[in-house]
Design a protein around this motif. Structure first.
Motif, PDB file in Angstrom:
ATOM      1  N   ARG A 454     -76.483  30.985  85.225  1.00  0.00           N
ATOM      2  CA  ARG A 454     -77.887  31.384  85.508  1.00  0.00           C
ATOM      3  C   ARG A 454     -78.322  32.729  84.174  1.00  0.00           C
ATOM      4  NH1 ARG A 454     -79.894  34.591  90.824  1.00  0.00           N
ATOM      5  NH2 ARG A 454     -81.823  34.945  90.111  1.00  0.00           N
ATOM      6  N   LEU A 455     -77.213  33.412  83.655  1.00  0.00           N
ATOM      7  CA  LEU A 455     -77.750  34.122  82.819  1.00  0.00           C
ATOM      8  C   LEU A 455     -77.847  33.472  81.586  1.00  0.00           C
ATOM      9  CD1 LEU A 455     -74.710  36.885  82.936  1.00  0.00           C
ATOM     10  CD2 LEU A 455     -76.937  37.001  83.894  1.00  0.00           C
ATOM     11  N   ASP A 457     -79.303  30.437  81.471  1.00  0.00           N
ATOM     12  CA  ASP A 457     -80.495  29.815  81.605  1.00  0.00           C
ATOM     13  C   ASP A 457     -81.863  30.735  81.693  1.00  0.00           C
ATOM     14  OD1 ASP A 457     -79.450  27.244  82.101  1.00  0.00           O
ATOM     15  OD2 ASP A 457     -79.465  27.454  84.248  1.00  0.00           O
ATOM     16  N   GLU A 458     -81.605  31.939  81.975  1.00  0.00           N
ATOM     17  CA  GLU A 458     -82.651  33.208  81.844  1.00  0.00           C
ATOM     18  C   GLU A 458     -82.261  33.953  80.735  1.00  0.00           C
ATOM     19  OE1 GLU A 458     -82.303  35.340  85.683  1.00  0.00           O
ATOM     20  OE2 GLU A 458     -82.436  33.545  86.864  1.00  0.00           O
ATOM     21  N   LYS A 459     -81.585  33.302  79.899  1.00  0.00           N
ATOM     22  CA  LYS A 459     -81.149  34.081  78.752  1.00  0.00           C
ATOM     23  C   LYS A 459     -81.116  35.804  78.704  1.00  0.00           C
ATOM     24  CE  LYS A 459     -84.276  30.671  76.019  1.00  0.00           C
ATOM     25  NZ  LYS A 459     -85.426  30.626  75.252  1.00  0.00           N
ATOM     26  N   LEU A 460     -80.402  36.009  79.599  1.00  0.00           N
ATOM     27  CA  LEU A 460     -80.009  37.512  79.831  1.00  0.00           C
ATOM     28  C   LEU A 460     -78.689  37.709  79.178  1.00  0.00           C
ATOM     29  CD1 LEU A 460     -80.767  37.480  83.785  1.00  0.00           C
ATOM     30  CD2 LEU A 460     -82.217  38.685  81.901  1.00  0.00           C
ATOM     31  N   PRO A 461     -78.466  39.038  78.829  1.00  0.00           N
ATOM     32  CA  PRO A 461     -77.394  39.418  77.883  1.00  0.00           C
ATOM     33  C   PRO A 461     -76.102  39.413  78.870  1.00  0.00           C
ATOM     34  CG  PRO A 461     -78.355  41.447  79.005  1.00  0.00           C
ATOM     35  CD  PRO A 461     -79.208  39.962  79.083  1.00  0.00           C
ATOM     36  N   LEU A 462     -74.976  38.674  78.107  1.00  0.00           N
ATOM     37  CA  LEU A 462     -73.635  38.458  78.712  1.00  0.00           C
ATOM     38  C   LEU A 462     -72.720  39.620  78.588  1.00  0.00           C
ATOM     39  CD1 LEU A 462     -73.191  34.924  76.707  1.00  0.00           C
ATOM     40  CD2 LEU A 462     -73.544  35.165  79.196  1.00  0.00           C
ATOM     41  N   PRO A 463     -71.809  39.570  79.234  1.00  0.00           N
ATOM     42  CA  PRO A 463     -70.902  40.866  79.412  1.00  0.00           C
ATOM     43  C   PRO A 463     -69.941  40.735  78.136  1.00  0.00           C
ATOM     44  CG  PRO A 463     -70.130  39.313  81.081  1.00  0.00           C
ATOM     45  CD  PRO A 463     -71.479  38.736  80.381  1.00  0.00           C
ATOM     46  N   SER A 484     -66.497  25.164  80.370  1.00  0.00           N
ATOM     47  CA  SER A 484     -67.561  24.111  80.273  1.00  0.00           C
ATOM     48  C   SER A 484     -69.110  24.387  79.801  1.00  0.00           C
ATOM     49  CB  SER A 484     -67.764  23.625  81.896  1.00  0.00           C
ATOM     50  OG  SER A 484     -68.266  24.850  82.498  1.00  0.00           O
ATOM     51  N   LEU A 485     -69.398  26.087  79.957  1.00  0.00           N
ATOM     52  CA  LEU A 485     -70.533  26.486  79.490  1.00  0.00           C
ATOM     53  C   LEU A 485     -70.362  26.925  77.987  1.00  0.00           C
ATOM     54  CD1 LEU A 485     -71.190  28.846  82.307  1.00  0.00           C
ATOM     55  CD2 LEU A 485     -72.517  26.846  81.901  1.00  0.00           C
ATOM     56  N   ASP A 486     -69.316  26.555  77.130  1.00  0.00           N
ATOM     57  CA  ASP A 486     -69.154  26.809  75.699  1.00  0.00           C
ATOM     58  C   ASP A 486     -69.195  28.307  75.445  1.00  0.00           C
ATOM     59  OD1 ASP A 486     -68.409  25.801  73.147  1.00  0.00           O
ATOM     60  OD2 ASP A 486     -70.804  25.961  72.476  1.00  0.00           O
ATOM     61  N   LEU A 487     -68.427  29.044  76.253  1.00  0.00           N
ATOM     62  CA  LEU A 487     -68.496  30.606  76.183  1.00  0.00           C
ATOM     63  C   LEU A 487     -66.797  30.983  75.904  1.00  0.00           C
ATOM     64  CD1 LEU A 487     -70.763  31.907  79.031  1.00  0.00           C
ATOM     65  CD2 LEU A 487     -71.078  31.880  76.971  1.00  0.00           C
ATOM     66  N   ILE A 488     -65.793  30.249  75.860  1.00  0.00           N
ATOM     67  CA  ILE A 488     -64.675  30.561  75.431  1.00  0.00           C
ATOM     68  C   ILE A 488     -64.834  30.863  73.928  1.00  0.00           C
ATOM     69  CG2 ILE A 488     -62.310  29.773  74.935  1.00  0.00           C
ATOM     70  CD1 ILE A 488     -62.516  30.126  77.864  1.00  0.00           C
TER      71      ILE A 488
END
Length: 605
Positions: A454-455, A457-463, A484-488
């Motif tokens: 959701r973050l 998709d909505e282009k909200l800041p990540l922690p 799976s979200l390519d955040l590693i």
């Protein structure tokens, strides 16, 4: 003898080191001094650093890996080596030596080495043979002692050179102190040196805590003067006894039987360590000192205690052979055999606890001052960044937790901390949608994926940091979603296991153990506890509402519409249960109200 072993292989350098007392120095490939140490047997001591079977601390292992050259200086005894080592460390301050910093500059009382010695306070110690007592952490206590000396003993305050020839030549005249009775005029030969030195001996006994023998002696003198009818002198002795006894009562902290003890304790918070030293004689603390140390190379408490003891031995003229401490450690010394003990009960344990209390007080004072100079949240997040090895400051942290009872009403929670403080408007609840049964791993994978999908998709800041309440299994499940979200690699993620408070990081087989008192662990625990509380509250509310819904709608004539009306009006299940017939009738009508009252009386809800 001084020897330099230049650029030959280390194993060849080790072969020609002698078995004599001395000081050794380690240099790296660029010739930079790394470490200075002393040994009673240079060959054995230096060789032990390079033995593969020897278990070294992280600091020593890192230092040894850099050593390219060894230099040594041979001396006559280990005591000489200790002195030389201390002087060299002070001069060159090598990278891997533990450099202790005095916590405060406390005053001493000096008995000057001279004819008719003076007794005065000072903050500077000069190696001229004079005796120094202290340091005194309480200046009022030191002043009280000097007042006791002034009231009971005739000690000069002038700085004249009272040599025999100067006195006989009549170079000095008595001053006002003589006129008002505070001095007996040794400058004009009116007081014998032998009588003056008796007063100095008594002062030394008081400073060393040897009060009982001194009081016994004064009592004998008082009785003798009374028997000889010298009542005025006996009265002066009685007053002196009372004053010294009062001083003894104020300064005795334990049993008189505890004598010649050294108390040495250490306490630390994050990278700051405080060490405290007490000297105890006849139940009195006669000197105390604190040291502070900033850890740079993962120095252990044992290494800090050993380094502090070496410094105290260098500075002290009279060091006891029994050392009480809170952390067991060892120190080999050729000329003094130490008994190092960690007491578990009794008066000795109270002394160690008192010393530790001093460490903790100064530690908290230092940390408070450090945080006062900058934003406390910045200090906490800065320490967390160091402990977790993060590239960015963890200003935005999110923590996840699951809650269910045997798979029923599975829910999850996420709490958010910004700048080390809860941001409650950002808290989120999750109902588990895709997992059937009690599967915490799959539940964690689902909610982490939903949150960060959701973050994105909505282009909200990540922690900056994600904390998972759980060990390796929970952490790996959450990491699947990030992968799976390519955040590693873009967000740091850790797990905290409840039982041993172990911190798990991705791709690290060994858990991280943070200091139980560290601000980093306390912040992570606060996150974990808040997420757990938030999840449990949501689970309890959901379970209560669903239970109420099923029981209420089972009553004849009561359906979903009636249930919603009741909740809209009364706002809570508790208030519906407490409502009477008239209150219920005004909302849902008389017949339904009677049915609800009847069901309540039968205990159906």
């Amino acid at each position: 003898m001084n020897s330099d072993l230049q650029r030959t292989p280390l194993n060849e350098q080790l072969k020609i080191i002698p078995e004599n007392p001395g000081v050794y120095r380690y240099f790296d490939f660029k010739g930079k001094l790394l470490y200075i140490g002393k040994a009673k047997n240079l060959k054995k001591r230096v060789s032990s650093y390079f033995s593969k079977s020897k278990g070294h601390s992280y600091r020593i292992s890192t230092m040894v890996s850099q050593v390219a050259e060894i230099k040594f200086t041979v001396v006559n005894s280990e005591k000489e080596a200790l002195i030389l080592e201390n002087n060299l460390i002070k001069e060159f301050q090598p990278k891997y030596n533990i450099l202790l910093k005095d916590g405060k500059t406390y005053p001493y009382i000096c008995i000057k080495r001279e004819r008719f010695p003076r007794v005065f306070p000072t903050r500077t110690r000069i190696k001229d043979g004079s005796e120094y007592f202290g340091p005194f952490t309480s200046v009022p206590t030191m002043k009280a002692f000097l007042e006791l000396v002034r009231q009971n003993y005739y000690i000069r305050t002038c700085n004249f050179n009272l040599s025999q020839s100067n006195i006989e030549a009549g170079k000095f005249k008595v001053c006002l102190e003589y006129q008002i009775g505070n001095c007996l005029g040794p400058c004009e030969g009116k007081q014998k040196e032998e009588d003056y030195n008796q007063d100095i001996d008594a002062i030394q006994k008081i400073l060393k805590g040897q009060l009982r023998p001194l009081l016994d002696q004064l009592h004998r003198e008082m009785r003798l003067e009374a028997q000889n009818l010298n009542f005025e002198k006996a009265e002066r002795l009685r007053v002196k006894i009372e004053r010294i006894s009062a001083y003894k009562r104020r300064n005795t902290i334990t049993s008189d039987s505890l004598t010649n003890l050294e108390i040495l304790t250490v306490d630390r918070l994050n990278d700051l360590a405080i060490l405290n030293h007490f000297k105890v004689v006849n139940g009195s603390i006669i000197s105390t000192h604190t040291f502070e140390f900033r850890a740079k190379h993962s120095e252990t408490d044992e290494e800090l205690l050993e380094a502090t003891l070496k410094k105290l031995l260098q500075d002290s003229q009279d060091f006891g052979s029994e050392i009480l401490t809170n952390i067991p450690f060892q120190l080999e010394h050729e000329e003094i055999e130490f008994q190092i003990k960690v007491p578990q009960r009794g008066e000795k344990k109270k002394l160690v606890d008192l010393s530790l209390k001093n460490c903790r007080t100064l530690l908290e004072e230092k940390v408070w001052k450090q945080n006062f100079r900058r934003d406390p949240a910045e200090a906490i997040t800065d320490q967390l960044q160091k402990d977790l090895g993060m590239e960015v400051l963890p200003r935005h942290i999110e923590c996840f937790d699951n809650s269910n009872i045997q798979g029923e009403y599975p829910v999850a929670s996420m709490v958010v901390f910004k700048n080390a403080k809860p941001s409650k408007k950002d808290y989120r609840h999750f109902k588990i949608k895709t997992v059937v049964g009690p599967d915490d791993f799959a539940s964690m994978e689902e909610i982490v994926y939903r949150r960060y999908k959701r973050l994105l998709d909505e282009k909200l800041p990540l922690p900056d940091l994600i904390v998972i309440d759980g060990g390796k299994g929970q952490l790996n499940s959450a990491a699947k979603s990030l992968r799976s979200l390519d955040l590693i690699g873009k967000i740091t993620i850790i797990g905290i296991a409840k039982k041993l408070e172990e911190i798990y990081k991705l791709n690290d087989p060994f858990p991280l153990h943070l200091d139980k008192r560290s601000t980093s662990l306390k912040l992570i625990q606060q996150l974990r506890n808040e997420a757990h509380r938030f999840a449990i509250t949501f689970h309890r509310d959901l379970r209560s509402k669903n239970t109420f819904k099923s029981k209420l709608t089972s009553i004849d004539g009561v359906g979903e519409g009636t249930r919603k009306k009741l909740l809209r009006h009364f706002r809570s299940v508790k208030k519906i249960k407490e409502a009477n017939l008239e209150e219920l009738s005004s909302v849902v009508g008389n017949s339904r109200a009677k049915a609800i009252i009847e069901a309540k009386e039968r205990g159906l809800f």
